[in-house]
Design a protein around this motif. Structure first.
Motif, PDB file in Angstrom:
ATOM      1  N   SER A  92      10.247  37.527-107.768  1.00  0.00           N
ATOM      2  CA  SER A  92      11.358  38.431-107.487  1.00  0.00           C
ATOM      3  C   SER A  92      11.685  38.607-106.009  1.00  0.00           C
ATOM      4  N   PHE A  93      10.815  38.201-105.104  1.00  0.00           N
ATOM      5  CA  PHE A  93      11.163  38.304-103.685  1.00  0.00           C
ATOM      6  C   PHE A  93      10.767  37.050-102.942  1.00  0.00           C
ATOM      7  N   SER A  94      11.531  36.789-101.875  1.00  0.00           N
ATOM      8  CA  SER A  94      11.337  35.535-101.163  1.00  0.00           C
ATOM      9  C   SER A  94      10.648  35.701 -99.815  1.00  0.00           C
ATOM     10  N   ARG A  95      10.830  36.877 -99.171  1.00  0.00           N
ATOM     11  CA  ARG A  95      10.206  37.073 -97.865  1.00  0.00           C
ATOM     12  C   ARG A  95      10.060  38.560 -97.591  1.00  0.00           C
ATOM     13  N   GLY A  96       9.312  38.851 -96.539  1.00  0.00           N
ATOM     14  CA  GLY A  96       9.086  40.246 -96.183  1.00  0.00           C
ATOM     15  C   GLY A  96       9.954  40.692 -95.024  1.00  0.00           C
ATOM     16  N   ARG A  97      10.342  41.945 -95.042  1.00  0.00           N
ATOM     17  CA  ARG A  97      11.072  42.536 -93.916  1.00  0.00           C
ATOM     18  C   ARG A  97      10.099  43.182 -92.949  1.00  0.00           C
ATOM     19  N   GLY A  98       9.107  43.908 -93.482  1.00  0.00           N
ATOM     20  CA  GLY A  98       8.158  44.557 -92.595  1.00  0.00           C
ATOM     21  C   GLY A  98       7.408  45.681 -93.284  1.00  0.00           C
ATOM     22  N   TRP A  99       6.564  46.348 -92.512  1.00  0.00           N
ATOM     23  CA  TRP A  99       5.781  47.456 -93.044  1.00  0.00           C
ATOM     24  C   TRP A  99       5.539  48.472 -91.950  1.00  0.00           C
ATOM     25  N   ARG A 100       5.246  49.697 -92.366  1.00  0.00           N
ATOM     26  CA  ARG A 100       4.902  50.778 -91.447  1.00  0.00           C
ATOM     27  C   ARG A 100       4.034  51.774 -92.203  1.00  0.00           C
ATOM     28  N   ALA A 101       3.249  52.512 -91.456  1.00  0.00           N
ATOM     29  CA  ALA A 101       2.352  53.501 -92.055  1.00  0.00           C
ATOM     30  C   ALA A 101       2.403  54.782 -91.241  1.00  0.00           C
ATOM     31  N   ALA A 102       2.114  55.880 -91.915  1.00  0.00           N
ATOM     32  CA  ALA A 102       2.036  57.185 -91.257  1.00  0.00           C
ATOM     33  C   ALA A 102       0.878  57.945 -91.891  1.00  0.00           C
ATOM     34  N   PRO A 103       0.220  58.800 -91.128  1.00  0.00           N
ATOM     35  CA  PRO A 103      -0.846  59.613 -91.723  1.00  0.00           C
ATOM     36  C   PRO A 103      -0.288  60.456 -92.863  1.00  0.00           C
ATOM     37  N   ARG A 104      -1.075  60.648 -93.905  1.00  0.00           N
ATOM     38  CA  ARG A 104      -0.640  61.473 -95.034  1.00  0.00           C
ATOM     39  C   ARG A 104      -0.419  62.905 -94.592  1.00  0.00           C
ATOM     40  N   GLU A 105       0.523  63.546 -95.213  1.00  0.00           N
ATOM     41  CA  GLU A 105       0.855  64.932 -94.883  1.00  0.00           C
ATOM     42  C   GLU A 105      -0.217  65.881 -95.392  1.00  0.00           C
TER      43      GLU A 105
END
Length: 166
Positions: A92-105
């Motif tokens: 269903s997908f061909s490539r990635g755009r990106g990722w990011r993370a943040a500490p949980r609230e």
């Protein structure tokens, strides 16, 4: 560790340096404050670089096995690269755009992780969830799969997923 960070900030401010506010690590404890000694203040570009690095924690980079209820991505893998890009393999997908993370609230231990892939026609497919320690598989990542609604174009939930680091 927190006392050391406070002392560093106190000394740096006393010398007239600008110190970005300390961020807490999702695992508890303070992430080191960054200050340039020698009397020169931190430039906005450097603050942005440090903020970007905080969005891409190295412990989350690497391969993840993903199991999803979304058609075409039932069993796949996603590779989170240290530079913020992503790669993957699914029908269903061909490539990635990106990722990011943040500490949980709420001061909870762990991360809120968002990984965005692109399908064959360049529409975003987003895996949005939380990362937790799991006693059996190490780091575990679960949440919902989002894709643009055909009617409104706004992100809509199209499935759920669970993943673990390989």
């Amino acid at each position: 560790m927190a006392a050391k960070a406070v002392l560093l900030a106190f000394l740096a401010v006393g010398d007239g340096l600008r110190v970005p506010r300390a961020r807490l690590s999702p695992r508890g404890g303070a992430v080191s404050c960054v200050a340039r000694f020698g009397g020169t203040p931190i430039r906005p570009e450097e603050e942005e670089t440090h903020a970007r690095a905080a969005e891409l924690p190295s412990e989350l980079a690497g391969g993840w096995e993903v199991r999803s209820s979304y058609s075409g991505a039932e069993e796949t893998w996603v590779e989170l690269l240290p530079d913020g890009s992503a790669e993957g393999s699914a029908r269903s997908f061909s490539r990635g755009r990106g990722w990011r993370a943040a500490p949980r609230e709420g001061g909870k231990v762990g991360w809120r992780l968002t990984v965005t892939m692109e399908d064959k026609i360049s529409s975003p497919l987003t895996f949005d969830g939380t990362v937790r320690e799991d006693e059996y598989v190490g780091l575990s990542y679960s949440g919902r799969v989002l894709a643009p609604s055909k009617r409104t174009g706004q992100p809509a939930e199209v499935g759920e997923f669970r993943a673990w680091q390989r």
